[in-house]
Design a protein around this motif. Structure first.
Motif, short mmCIF file in Angstrom:
data_model
loop_
_atom_site.label_atom_id
_atom_site.label_comp_id
_atom_site.label_asym_id
_atom_site.label_seq_id
_atom_site.Cartn_x
_atom_site.Cartn_y
_atom_site.Cartn_z
N VAL A 298 5.05 -4.47 -4.60
CA VAL A 298 3.76 -5.03 -4.17
C VAL A 298 3.11 -4.09 -3.17
O VAL A 298 3.79 -3.41 -2.41
CB VAL A 298 3.95 -6.43 -3.54
N PRO A 299 1.78 -4.03 -3.18
CA PRO A 299 1.10 -3.09 -2.28
C PRO A 299 1.22 -3.52 -0.83
O PRO A 299 1.31 -4.71 -0.51
CB PRO A 299 -0.35 -3.14 -2.75
N GLY A 300 1.22 -2.53 0.05
CA GLY A 300 1.15 -2.83 1.48
C GLY A 300 -0.30 -3.04 1.88
O GLY A 300 -1.20 -3.09 1.04
N THR A 301 -0.52 -3.14 3.14
CA THR A 301 -1.88 -3.37 3.64
C THR A 301 -2.37 -2.21 4.50
O THR A 301 -3.51 -2.22 4.96
CB THR A 301 -1.93 -4.66 4.47
N GLY B 256 3.68 11.41 6.24
CA GLY B 256 4.48 10.79 7.29
C GLY B 256 4.47 9.28 7.30
O GLY B 256 5.13 8.66 8.16
N THR B 257 3.77 8.63 6.37
CA THR B 257 3.69 7.17 6.31
C THR B 257 4.48 6.66 5.11
O THR B 257 4.32 7.16 4.00
CB THR B 257 2.23 6.70 6.19
N ASP B 258 5.35 5.68 5.36
CA ASP B 258 6.13 5.09 4.28
C ASP B 258 5.17 4.51 3.24
O ASP B 258 4.29 3.71 3.56
CB ASP B 258 7.03 3.98 4.83
N VAL B 259 5.35 4.93 1.98
CA VAL B 259 4.41 4.51 0.93
C VAL B 259 4.44 3.00 0.71
O VAL B 259 3.48 2.41 0.20
CB VAL B 259 4.69 5.24 -0.40
N ARG B 260 5.54 2.33 1.11
CA ARG B 260 5.62 0.88 0.93
C ARG B 260 4.66 0.12 1.83
O ARG B 260 4.36 -1.05 1.60
CB ARG B 260 7.06 0.40 1.15
N THR B 261 4.18 0.78 2.86
CA THR B 261 3.24 0.13 3.78
C THR B 261 1.79 0.35 3.40
O THR B 261 0.89 -0.26 3.98
CB THR B 261 3.45 0.65 5.21
N LEU B 262 1.54 1.21 2.42
CA LEU B 262 0.17 1.58 2.07
C LEU B 262 -0.39 0.70 0.95
O LEU B 262 0.34 0.29 0.04
CB LEU B 262 0.12 3.04 1.61
#
Length: 598
Positions: A341-344, A416-422
């Motif tokens: 599921v997408p992050g925000t 540098g950002t976890d793709v699960r949070t995007l």
């Protein structure tokens, strides 16, 4: 494998009532119009009875008592006027009911199909890979259509039957309790039979829906693989396979039809019993003077009105079972949950295309790890390649970057950002993707290039095509950029499709370009063209490519060699060749050179 047919948590009608609240007022109005129509439909029998009563009793008739008119012809005139009003109202209410029911059925069908398709789009790539396209299409198309047919025909018929029983029952109850009991005596038999047949039909129609999914899946797969079927002269074998699936569908339908068809004779016997008892007992009461002749004629007509519509119960039950079986499958599809599921979140700044994998373990379903502890870094602005033998985990690595699936453990990071949070736009909006199996949509060349950027100008589309070295062959097509390509781009060569896919990715101006075996199925000339375009389009952007042909990655800033789900070695082309390891061995095989002994 077809879409699951597990039952919904609640009855499908309850689910639909809850899901489509916006249509409740229209449904209520449709029910009201159906009730009005049924009331008007019953009125002519009462008018006939009243007319007979006028002819037989004259000034003592029911109409004379209500209107205070003794002249028989005047009484008949009033009944004729009432009959005109009844027929007008019946016609108007019938028109309104049909428009409302059919409009409701079409609206719910549209919303459910769009909702189901939107939900299917949100499900994981792995979910789709585990199911046949035909099975999913059967739910989105056939099952939704079955539900529409029930709402269009079955639902108003059920309401009409219920209202008919209530109205006729009221007339009987007012007239004669004895005839009421006799006329209604067959109904418990019909109800009991309906329940028995309903339980019998439910699994039969579930099987019908399953078999049509298998048939659709077979047809879809065969149409997609028609060139292969022809190449291996397997036409007869595949025709036999389709015939077998079609026979199973026909057999499932036949079993269901036989059960539903057996219901009508049972109802006819019940009608015969009810009509005969009313005819005899009511006639005897009229002869004895205990029942008015006009009322007797009304009850005889009403018995027919009461019981004959029940002959449609079998057909209606058939529609109901088909509709509910289909609704359960659609609702079961809507109950499927995405695991990815997408992050925000968004990136802290403009995307730069840096990729990092930290201790990543990944695999499929309950199988072993395909990637086992991968650490990999692609700095912004660099071109990196991933190579290795079949099954090493190359494509799985790209799936993690695109977040088609998530790792079992470890992290995948973009800048540098976890793709699960995007969110999807933050992640995939920063990526241009060219897959090994290029998919082109039915439409023009321009439409396919601009697919990821629909608002692009003609100049921008052409510039992307020039960068991908596609402009030359596009200009030679019959209508240039307006040329229509067949479904999946079958009217173009593999190399042409690859260059259009690259142009599509370039037009999006991504920070990160991801290519999965982009030159695996092209000739040497096309490969050279793609390599030249890659040099241009990777200037100032990151690129991560999986390649089988090592000649396409020799200029990469860094090459990662995977073996058995792990990084076996990494470095530039020259460094890896000099190291004499796995990469050097692959290079020697592909170039036909023998490694010099150490």
């Amino acid at each position: 494998m077809s879409a699951p047919a597990v039952p919904a948590r609640h009855h499908p009608l309850t689910e639909l009532w809850s899901r489509y609240r916006a249509y409740r007022p229209r449904l209520v109005l449709a029910v009201v119009m159906s009730v009005v129509n049924k009331v008007m439909d019953v009125m002519p029998e009462l008018i006939i009875g009243a007319a007979i009563d006028v002819v037989v009793r004259g000034g003592d008739s029911f109409v004379a008592g209500v209107l205070g008119v003794e002249d028989r012809f005047a009484q008949l005139g009033w009944l004729a006027a009432l009959n005109v009003v009844v027929w007008v109202l019946e016609s108007a209410s019938d028109y309104a009911a049909q428009v409302l029911w059919r409009g409701l059925a079409q609206a719910v069908e549209h919303d459910m199909r769009v909702e189901a398709y939107g939900h299917v789009q949100s499900l994981d790539v792995g979910w789709h890979e585990a199911r046949t396209t035909g099975g999913t299409l059967a739910v989105l198309n056939d099952d939704v259509n079955q539900l529409e047919r029930f709402l269009d025909v079955g639902a108003p018929t059920i309401i009409g039957l219920v209202v008919n029983v209530v109205l006729v029952g009221a007339v009987f109850a007012v007239s004669s309790w004895e005839l009421t009991l006799l006329a209604f005596a067959p109904i418990p038999v019909i109800v009991a039979g309906s329940l028995v047949f309903q339980r019998r039909l439910e699994p039969l129609y579930a099987r019908v829906r399953e078999s049509v999914s298998v048939l659709n899946g077979t047809l879809a797969a065969n149409l997609g693989g028609l060139p292969t079927i022809k190449a291996f002269t397997a036409e007869q074998r595949e025709l036999d396979r389709v015939a077998a699936a079609s026979l199973e569908y026909r057999a499932a339908n036949t079993r269901a039809i036989r059960s539903s068809a057996a219901f009508v004779p049972l109802i006819r016997m019940a009608i015969l019993a009810g009509f005969t008892t009313t005819l005899l007992v009511g006639g005897w009461a009229a002869l004895e003077g205990r029942l008015e002749v006009g009322l007797y004629s009304v009850l005889v007509f009403m018995t027919q009105r009461l019981l004959w519509p029940l002959t449609r119960v079998g057909e209606t039950l058939d529609l109901y079972q088909r509709g509910m079986a289909s609704a359960r499958r659609v609702l079961a599809l809507l109950d499927e949950e995405a695991t990815v599921v997408p992050g925000t979140g968004t990136l802290p700044g403009p995307a730069r295309g840096g990729v990092e994998l930290r201790g990543v373990h990944a695999g499929y379903a309950d199988g072993p790890d395909v990637l086992a502890g991968i650490d990999l870094v692609v700095p912004p602005g660099e071109v990196h390649a991933v190579v290795g033998p079949t099954g090493a985990g190359k494509s799985t690595l790209l799936r993690l970057v695109l977040r088609f699936q998530d790792p079992r453990s470890g992290q995948v990071l973009l800048d540098g950002t976890d793709v699960r949070t995007l969110g999807w736009e933050a992640l995939r909006g920063a990526i241009g993707y060219v897959s090994q199996d290029v998919f082109l949509f039915r439409g023009s060349v321009r439409d396919n290039i601009a697919y990821g950027r629909p608002d692009a100008t003609d100049d921008q589309v052409r510039a992307a095509a020039v960068a991908a070295e596609a402009d030359g062959f596009v200009q030679q097509l019959a209508d240039g950029y307006g040329t229509l390509v067949g479904e999946r781009g079958v009217t173009l060569s593999g190399g042409q499709r690859q260059r259009l896919a690259l142009a599509r990715a370039i037009l999006r101006d991504p920070a990160l370009l991801v290519l999965d075996e982009a030159t695996s199925a092209v000739d040497n000339e096309t490969e050279a063209a793609i390599q030249r375009s890659m040099v241009r389009v990777t200037q100032g952007r990151s690129a991560l490519m999986v390649a089988h042909r090592l000649s396409t990655v020799r200029d990469a800033d860094r090459i990662w060699v995977l073996d058995g789900g792990r990084v076996a070695e990494s470095g530039s082309h020259d460094e890896l060749v000099a190291a004499g390891g796995a990469y050097a061995a692959m290079w020697a095989i592909q170039t036909g050179a023998a490694l010099a002994p150490r």
